[in-house]
Design an enzyme around this catalytic site. Structure first.
Site, PDB file in Angstrom:
ATOM      1  N   ARG A  45       0.834  -1.202   0.000  1.00  0.00           N
ATOM      2  CA  ARG A  45       0.000   0.000   0.000  1.00  0.00           C
ATOM      3  C   ARG A  45       0.863   1.244   0.000  1.00  0.00           C
ATOM      4  NH1 ARG A  45      -5.572  -1.128   1.655  1.00  0.00           N
ATOM      5  NH2 ARG A  45      -5.788   1.112   1.616  1.00  0.00           N
ATOM      6  N   ARG A  49       1.335   0.410   5.373  1.00  0.00           N
ATOM      7  CA  ARG A  49       0.843   0.083   6.722  1.00  0.00           C
ATOM      8  C   ARG A  49       1.134  -1.369   7.121  1.00  0.00           C
ATOM      9  NH1 ARG A  49      -5.641   0.182   5.722  1.00  0.00           N
ATOM     10  NH2 ARG A  49      -5.154   2.239   4.907  1.00  0.00           N
ATOM     11  N   THR A 100      -9.610  -1.703   4.492  1.00  0.00           N
ATOM     12  CA  THR A 100      -9.185  -2.657   3.461  1.00  0.00           C
ATOM     13  C   THR A 100      -9.772  -2.174   2.152  1.00  0.00           C
ATOM     14  OG1 THR A 100      -9.226  -4.996   2.778  1.00  0.00           O
ATOM     15  CG2 THR A 100     -11.178  -4.197   3.923  1.00  0.00           C
TER      16      THR A 100
HETATM   17  N1  PXP Z   1      -8.478  -9.544  -3.229  1.00  0.00           N
HETATM   18  C1  PXP Z   1      -8.162  -8.230  -3.188  1.00  0.00           C
HETATM   19  C2  PXP Z   1      -8.101  -7.473  -4.474  1.00  0.00           C
HETATM   20  C3  PXP Z   1      -7.873  -7.588  -1.968  1.00  0.00           C
HETATM   21  O1  PXP Z   1      -7.565  -6.288  -1.956  1.00  0.00           O
HETATM   22  C4  PXP Z   1      -7.888  -8.365  -0.790  1.00  0.00           C
HETATM   23  C5  PXP Z   1      -7.514  -7.712   0.504  1.00  0.00           C
HETATM   24  O2  PXP Z   1      -6.173  -7.374   0.486  1.00  0.00           O
HETATM   25  C6  PXP Z   1      -8.199  -9.715  -0.881  1.00  0.00           C
HETATM   26  C7  PXP Z   1      -8.522 -10.284  -2.111  1.00  0.00           C
HETATM   27  C8  PXP Z   1      -8.236 -10.606   0.325  1.00  0.00           C
HETATM   28  O3  PXP Z   1      -9.288 -10.192   1.124  1.00  0.00           O
HETATM   29  P1  PXP Z   1      -9.450 -10.826   2.592  1.00  0.00           P
HETATM   30  O4  PXP Z   1      -8.257 -10.406   3.371  1.00  0.00           O
HETATM   31  O5  PXP Z   1     -10.720 -10.231   3.073  1.00  0.00           O
HETATM   32  O6  PXP Z   1      -9.508 -12.308   2.398  1.00  0.00           O
END
Ligand code: PXP
Length: 242
Positions: A45, A49, A100
């Protein structure tokens, strides 16, 4: 059968809570691969972070399956990606205040810009995926950028309250997945998936990759990384725990 790519960002989140060296997302990536993950995902990012550039560079050396870098489509991030060359970049929208990623890219509003970004990344031999909501017009626009893959955002399906809302959101994901597949995209899915809601999505045969992070890391804190990944794989493949 969908490949599981494990997102290890939140191992780095715990490390950064103390700005120290443990736990190391690199170790988590090694254990995830040992447990059967076929890819490792990290999101570098803008505000750094969790994942740091150091993590990305070491991951590039140690990940033996596939390294998927989630990033914003900015000049700074493109320069880093082209320098490090992960196997795949997934372009995501990014807002500083968000906890997120909150939704998919608005591709229609920046189609020409994204076309240029995709062209540069592909020239560096990086597969390009676009994170996108279940919106057929956005998927059509994604096709014009030249991207190889789309990742359908399962966030709304995951957050749905009750069976009705969940069914409705699932139908949207299903329609988007099928439409993207007809447009000859390699189709991925992810965001918010859990041990409880993943099976329905994993059973969509057009999906070749699932990106799952938070729920696996949350479980790994209690049961260990390898067991957490194996249990997720068992649900994706068999529909039940080992
Ligand atoms: N796909 C994308 C594009 C994301 O930004 C994220 C979070 O970083 C994820 C999948 C995974 O999401 P989670 O952590 O909720 O499983």
């Amino acid at each position: 059968m969908a490949k599981l790519c494990v997102n290890v960002d939140h191992v780095a989140t715990v490390r950064e809570a103390r700005k120290t060296v443990e736990p190391d997302p690199i170790a988590a990536a090694v254990l995830a691969e040992q447990a059967g993950a076929l890819g490792i995902t990290i999101h570098l990012r803008e505000d750094r972070r969790h994942i740091q550039e150091r993590d990305l560079r070491i991951m590039k050396e140690i990940v033996k399956t596939k390294l998927n870098l989630e990033m914003a489509a900015t000049r700074d991030m493109m320069d880093i990606a082209i320098d490090v060359k992960p196997n795949q970049v997934t372009l995501v929208p990014e807002k500083r205040q968000e906890l997120t990623t909150e939704g998919g890219l608005n591709i229609i509003s920046q189609e020409n810009y994204l076309k240029e970004v995709v062209r540069e990344l592909k020239k560096a031999n990086i597969t390009v995926s676009l994170f996108i909501d279940s919106d057929l017009d956005q998927i059509k626009s994604a096709k014009k950028t030249g991207a190889d893959c789309v990742e359908i955002n399962t966030g709304k399906y995951s957050e749905a309250k009750g069976e009705r809302e969940s069914d409705a959101e699932f139908q949207k994901v299903d329609a988007a997945v099928r439409f993207a597949s007809r447009l000859k995209f390699t189709v991925h899915a992810g965001h918010g998936l859990t041990y409880r809601n993943v099976k329905r999505v994993a059973d969509l045969e057009e999906i070749s990759e699932l990106n799952i992070g938070h729920n696996i890391i949350a479980r790994a804190i209690l049961v260990g990384m390898e067991r957490a990944v194996k249990e997720m794989l068992s649900i994706i493949n068999q529909g039940y725990f080992l």
